[in-house]
Design an enzyme around this catalytic site. Structure first.
Site, mmCIF file in Angstrom:
data_model
loop_
_atom_site.group_PDB
_atom_site.id
_atom_site.type_symbol
_atom_site.label_atom_id
_atom_site.label_comp_id
_atom_site.label_asym_id
_atom_site.label_seq_id
_atom_site.Cartn_x
_atom_site.Cartn_y
_atom_site.Cartn_z
ATOM 1 N N GLU A 282 97.546 36.904 54.441
ATOM 2 C CA GLU A 282 96.968 36.109 53.341
ATOM 3 C C GLU A 282 96.283 34.867 53.888
ATOM 4 O O GLU A 282 95.234 34.452 53.402
ATOM 5 C CB GLU A 282 98.033 35.702 52.325
ATOM 6 C CG GLU A 282 98.652 36.850 51.575
ATOM 7 C CD GLU A 282 97.633 37.749 50.906
ATOM 8 O OE1 GLU A 282 96.722 37.239 50.232
ATOM 9 O OE2 GLU A 282 97.738 38.975 51.068
ATOM 10 N N TRP A 285 92.980 35.818 54.807
ATOM 11 C CA TRP A 285 92.015 35.846 53.684
ATOM 12 C C TRP A 285 91.348 34.484 53.554
ATOM 13 O O TRP A 285 90.153 34.367 53.287
ATOM 14 C CB TRP A 285 92.727 36.162 52.350
ATOM 15 C CG TRP A 285 92.766 37.606 51.992
ATOM 16 C CD1 TRP A 285 93.851 38.423 52.050
ATOM 17 C CD2 TRP A 285 91.684 38.424 51.502
ATOM 18 N NE1 TRP A 285 93.509 39.690 51.621
ATOM 19 C CE2 TRP A 285 92.192 39.718 51.275
ATOM 20 C CE3 TRP A 285 90.338 38.178 51.222
ATOM 21 C CZ2 TRP A 285 91.405 40.762 50.792
ATOM 22 C CZ3 TRP A 285 89.555 39.217 50.740
ATOM 23 C CH2 TRP A 285 90.083 40.489 50.531
ATOM 24 N N TRP A 313 74.795 37.658 31.527
ATOM 25 C CA TRP A 313 76.091 37.119 31.107
ATOM 26 C C TRP A 313 76.013 36.621 29.678
ATOM 27 O O TRP A 313 74.946 36.208 29.216
ATOM 28 C CB TRP A 313 76.517 35.992 32.055
ATOM 29 C CG TRP A 313 76.660 36.435 33.488
ATOM 30 C CD1 TRP A 313 75.772 36.188 34.501
ATOM 31 C CD2 TRP A 313 77.725 37.207 34.068
ATOM 32 N NE1 TRP A 313 76.226 36.752 35.675
ATOM 33 C CE2 TRP A 313 77.417 37.385 35.445
ATOM 34 C CE3 TRP A 313 78.901 37.767 33.570
ATOM 35 C CZ2 TRP A 313 78.245 38.091 36.315
ATOM 36 C CZ3 TRP A 313 79.720 38.470 34.442
ATOM 37 C CH2 TRP A 313 79.397 38.628 35.790
ATOM 38 N N ASN A 348 98.515 33.711 42.266
ATOM 39 C CA ASN A 348 97.359 34.517 42.681
ATOM 40 C C ASN A 348 97.111 35.725 41.781
ATOM 41 O O ASN A 348 95.979 36.006 41.392
ATOM 42 C CB ASN A 348 97.533 34.973 44.130
ATOM 43 C CG ASN A 348 96.331 35.756 44.609
ATOM 44 O OD1 ASN A 348 95.207 35.253 44.598
ATOM 45 N ND2 ASN A 348 96.544 37.013 44.995
ATOM 46 N N TRP A 366 80.759 34.345 36.116
ATOM 47 C CA TRP A 366 81.858 33.926 36.988
ATOM 48 C C TRP A 366 81.731 32.468 37.406
ATOM 49 O O TRP A 366 82.730 31.793 37.676
ATOM 50 C CB TRP A 366 81.953 34.829 38.224
ATOM 51 C CG TRP A 366 80.715 34.899 39.072
ATOM 52 C CD1 TRP A 366 79.716 35.814 38.972
ATOM 53 C CD2 TRP A 366 80.339 34.030 40.157
ATOM 54 N NE1 TRP A 366 78.738 35.564 39.913
ATOM 55 C CE2 TRP A 366 79.102 34.480 40.657
ATOM 56 C CE3 TRP A 366 80.929 32.907 40.747
ATOM 57 C CZ2 TRP A 366 78.437 33.851 41.718
ATOM 58 C CZ3 TRP A 366 80.266 32.284 41.807
ATOM 59 C CH2 TRP A 366 79.038 32.753 42.270
ATOM 60 N N TRP A 389 86.592 34.328 42.882
ATOM 61 C CA TRP A 389 85.822 34.619 41.661
ATOM 62 C C TRP A 389 84.843 35.761 41.880
ATOM 63 O O TRP A 389 84.703 36.655 41.051
ATOM 64 C CB TRP A 389 85.109 33.352 41.153
ATOM 65 C CG TRP A 389 86.036 32.595 40.261
ATOM 66 C CD1 TRP A 389 86.848 31.557 40.622
ATOM 67 C CD2 TRP A 389 86.321 32.872 38.888
ATOM 68 N NE1 TRP A 389 87.608 31.163 39.554
ATOM 69 C CE2 TRP A 389 87.301 31.943 38.474
ATOM 70 C CE3 TRP A 389 85.850 33.798 37.973
ATOM 71 C CZ2 TRP A 389 87.815 31.930 37.181
ATOM 72 C CZ3 TRP A 389 86.356 33.785 36.669
ATOM 73 C CH2 TRP A 389 87.330 32.862 36.287
HETATM 74 C C1 LIG Z 1 89.800 33.699 41.054
HETATM 75 C C2 LIG Z 1 90.572 33.119 42.234
HETATM 76 C C3 LIG Z 1 90.390 31.779 42.565
HETATM 77 C C4 LIG Z 1 91.091 31.231 43.652
HETATM 78 N N1 LIG Z 1 90.887 29.898 43.950
HETATM 79 C C5 LIG Z 1 91.530 29.376 45.028
HETATM 80 C C6 LIG Z 1 91.322 28.005 45.373
HETATM 81 O O1 LIG Z 1 90.533 27.282 44.758
HETATM 82 N N2 LIG Z 1 92.027 27.503 46.427
HETATM 83 C C7 LIG Z 1 92.901 28.277 47.153
HETATM 84 O O2 LIG Z 1 93.528 27.757 48.094
HETATM 85 N N3 LIG Z 1 93.086 29.569 46.858
HETATM 86 C C8 LIG Z 1 92.442 30.140 45.815
HETATM 87 N N4 LIG Z 1 92.654 31.450 45.490
HETATM 88 C C9 LIG Z 1 93.522 32.270 46.370
HETATM 89 C C10 LIG Z 1 95.011 32.303 45.996
HETATM 90 O O3 LIG Z 1 95.163 32.561 44.634
HETATM 91 C C11 LIG Z 1 95.760 31.018 46.363
HETATM 92 O O4 LIG Z 1 95.468 30.642 47.692
HETATM 93 C C12 LIG Z 1 97.269 31.217 46.262
HETATM 94 O O5 LIG Z 1 97.617 31.608 44.948
HETATM 95 C C13 LIG Z 1 97.974 29.925 46.628
HETATM 96 O O6 LIG Z 1 99.351 30.045 46.445
HETATM 97 P P1 LIG Z 1 100.349 29.984 47.684
HETATM 98 O O7 LIG Z 1 100.026 28.804 48.528
HETATM 99 O O8 LIG Z 1 101.721 30.093 47.144
HETATM 100 O O9 LIG Z 1 99.934 31.295 48.467
HETATM 101 P P2 LIG Z 1 100.718 32.211 49.493
HETATM 102 O O10 LIG Z 1 100.805 33.552 48.891
HETATM 103 O O11 LIG Z 1 101.956 31.587 49.988
HETATM 104 O O12 LIG Z 1 99.668 32.334 50.696
HETATM 105 C C14 LIG Z 1 99.609 31.383 51.768
HETATM 106 C C15 LIG Z 1 98.237 30.797 51.872
HETATM 107 O O13 LIG Z 1 97.293 31.812 52.172
HETATM 108 C C16 LIG Z 1 96.056 31.504 51.547
HETATM 109 N N5 LIG Z 1 95.733 32.564 50.585
HETATM 110 C C17 LIG Z 1 96.607 33.372 49.937
HETATM 111 N N6 LIG Z 1 95.929 34.250 49.176
HETATM 112 C C18 LIG Z 1 94.618 33.980 49.342
HETATM 113 C C19 LIG Z 1 93.418 34.533 48.824
HETATM 114 N N7 LIG Z 1 93.438 35.555 47.983
HETATM 115 N N8 LIG Z 1 92.249 33.993 49.189
HETATM 116 C C20 LIG Z 1 92.207 32.960 50.051
HETATM 117 N N9 LIG Z 1 93.303 32.395 50.580
HETATM 118 C C21 LIG Z 1 94.489 32.902 50.237
HETATM 119 C C22 LIG Z 1 96.236 30.192 50.821
HETATM 120 O O14 LIG Z 1 95.800 29.160 51.676
HETATM 121 C C23 LIG Z 1 97.742 30.150 50.620
HETATM 122 O O15 LIG Z 1 98.237 28.844 50.480
HETATM 123 C C24 LIG Z 1 91.967 32.036 44.409
HETATM 124 C C25 LIG Z 1 92.138 33.382 44.056
HETATM 125 C C26 LIG Z 1 91.446 33.916 42.986
HETATM 126 C C27 LIG Z 1 91.652 35.359 42.632
#
Ligand SMILES: Cc1cc2nc3c(=O)[nH]c(=O)nc-3n(C[C@H](O)[C@H](O)[C@H](O)COP(=O)(O)OP(=O)(O)OC[C@H]3O[C@@H](n4cnc5c(N)ncnc54)[C@H](O)[C@@H]3O)c2cc1C
Length: 508
Positions: A282, A285, A313, A348, A366, A389
């Site tokens: 993750e 990602w 849209w 997420n 979006w 997005w």
């Molecule tokens: C529509 C949408 C908008 C989002 N906007 C953001 C945003 O503005 N900022 C943001 O940090 N993340 C964003 N994310 C990704 C993700 O949802 C969050 O990083 C995650 O929910 C953060 O929670 P956590 O720290 O507990 O994640 P964990 O599951 O603990 O993951 C650890 C770290 O991995 C990174 N990560 C995890 N999943 C993703 C992902 N899908 N994409 C990119 N990085 C990821 C983050 O830095 C996160 O803190 C978005 C996802 C979607 C679908």
């Protein structure tokens, strides 16, 4: 030729998205080269005024700066604060302190790059040497390329290339920071208040800010919850993810430290491995979306895939308002939007579902959802938010295929099986029987104070399929360099699979 450090130099470290002392590449390099060092932060009026910064994130920024200032103070250093246009403020400050060098960590968005180019050219005219460092990601887009030398457009081969690079040249955290003397006679400025930055007006309780809090959170996560991450990470009703995103966003912790600590945890407790590896993927990602932004800056305003710029849209103001307020009549969507309003963060899985709902059930652009998230999320981050997005809207790099449309009811039933998430954030439904919780309109007596669904999902699904069908390119029209890149990447991916790498090709 690598310049020989002369410790008599006066060096400025410009803090931006790297609000920490430990494992901060630019700060460590600046400290190693400096005879005297001074730390600077500039409140950029354009970022404060734009869509990029909502009140909760500005308050979290202020709290993070407060901690950073305290951490610097314990080492006898001030944090100099300025406000205005960095293209003017940074060169003016460098001139005023007669700096020899200016260090910063690279930023990857188009605005940040223009800003940095302007600062670089202004300070260069004054004879100040600029040193930019890679810090925000473990590997930058320039370091990870397809076999054909192009930037990756698909996550799985990017991740495989990432792990190959890690096996060859792992990047470890920096050693302890040794700060040189401060530049004499410089005081810390006072931090503006939230009111001065127009960042009041909600009751969101922010997480504790700062580097120490980020490390505590990482340790707590690696100490237990990570074990069930592989299964639990999709469940917004559980506290099964790290919640490190606000800290990573402002750089209170580095990705290198996350990787190093995760490997240490795995060595101590090998049974944690599946959860840890999934978690590290993750974090990759996050690096992938930074790479996409760096290589394809057009994503900031347009679809990554140009064919989807032709999508029409809807101007559905009532629908957009209902979505923002968590009153769509779909409990899982509404719980998620209220979680965002009440906490400044959203799970997420919930982000994926609400983004799909806005773009595919309501047909709303979006970019409107992206802006709304950016203004509400504490972790709002250009690269990840835009990537998320465009993924959900199916316009992005490695996006959800356009014909896959989340059903908000079944998503709720699957990922909030006992309904704890909905009951927590949608109190109108707290007494609803499990059977009807995600579809209250089917209950014999639907709750009176909860809205009926604003759209019919099945109808909207068919409508969206037609909208996408109308703009997607005919197979014969597909071709050109973009397609060749994708083909090259699939070949990279196929090679990886043959070699047994990258088995999990599923997105999210
Ligand atoms: C529509 C949408 C908008 C989002 N906007 C953001 C945003 O503005 N900022 C943001 O940090 N993340 C964003 N994310 C990704 C993700 O949802 C969050 O990083 C995650 O929910 C953060 O929670 P956590 O720290 O507990 O994640 P964990 O599951 O603990 O993951 C650890 C770290 O991995 C990174 N990560 C995890 N999943 C993703 C992902 N899908 N994409 C990119 N990085 C990821 C983050 O830095 C996160 O803190 C978005 C996802 C979607 C679908």
């Amino acid at each position: 030729m690598i310049p020989v450090p002369t410790r008599s130099q006066r060096v400025v470290h410009w803090f931006r998205n790297d609000l920490r002392l430990r494992d901060n590449r630019a700060l460590s390099a600046a400290a190693a080269r400096a005879g005297e060092l001074v730390a600077l932060f500039v409140f950029d009026d354009r970022l404060l005024a734009g869509d990029g910064a909502g009140a909760p994130r500005i308050r979290f920024l202020l709290a993070s700066l407060e901690r950073l200032r305290a951490d610097l103070a314990t080492r006898g250093h001030p944090l100099v604060l300025r406000r205005g246009d960095p293209a003017r403020e940074v060169p003016a400050f460098a001139r005023a302190v007669k700096a020899d060098e200016l260090h910063w960590n690279a930023d990857y968005g188009p605005y940040a790059r223009r800003r940095d180019a302007a600062v670089r050219s202004a300070v260069s005219r004054d004879g100040v040497a600029v040193r930019e460092h890679k810090d925000r990601v473990v590997y930058s887009e320039a370091e990870l390329r397809t076999q054909g030398g192009d930037a990756f457009r698909v996550y799985s081969p990017f991740r495989n290339a990432w792990w190959r690079r890690w096996a060859e040249a792992p990047e470890r955290p920096e050693g302890p920071l040794r700060l040189p003397k401060p530049v004499p006679a410089i005081q810390s400025g006072s931090l503006p208040t939230a009111a001065e930055l127009d960042a009041e007006g909600d009751s969101i309780e922010l997480p504790t800010a700062g580097e120490a809090a980020a490390r505590r959170r990482l340790d707590a996560f690696l100490d237990g919850p990570v074990e069930r991450y592989a299964d639990g990470r999709d469940r917004p009703d559980l506290d099964a993810t790290s919640r490190l995103s606000p800290y990573l966003r402002l750089g209170a912790i580095s990705p290198r430290v996350c990787f190093e600590r995760a490997f240490a945890a795995e060595r101590e407790r090998p049974r944690m491995r599946p959860g840890l590896r999934k978690w590290l993927d993750e974090l990759i990602w996050r690096e992938f979306y930074v790479a996409v932004l760096a290589a394809h800056p057009h994503v900031v305003t347009r679809s990554f895939r140009p064919e989807f710029d032709a999508l029409r849209w809807e101007e559905d103001e009532a629908g957009f308002r209902a979505w923002c307020e968590g009153r769509t009549g779909y409990p899982f969507v509404d719980a998620a939007m209220r979680q965002l309003a009440q906490t400044g963060w959203m799970h997420n899985r919930a982000r994926m579902v609400v983004a799909s709902f806005l773009t595919k059930d309501l047909g709303i652009d979006w970019r409107r959802g992206e802006r709304f998230f950016q203004s509400r999320l504490i972790d709002g981050d250009l690269a990840s938010n835009n990537g998320g997005w465009q993924w959900a809207a199916s316009t992005g790099t490695d996006a959800q295929p356009w014909f896959r449309i989340f059903d908000p009811v079944t998503q709720g039933e699957r990922f909030d099986p006992e309904g704890a998430y909905v009951r927590r954030f949608v109190p109108e439904l707290s007494g609803s029987p499990d059977r009807y919780l995600q579809r209250p309109w089917e209950a014999p007596t639907p709750p009176r104070d909860y809205p009926a669904p604003i759209v019919d999902h099945a109808e909207r699904r068919a409508w969206t399929l037609r909208r996408f069908e109308a703009v997607r390119p005919a197979p014969a029209a597909r071709g050109g360099r973009a397609t060749r890149n994708r083909e090259q990447e699939s070949r990279d991916g196929a090679t990886d699979r043959r070699r047994g790498r990258g088995k999990n090709l599923e997105l999210f």
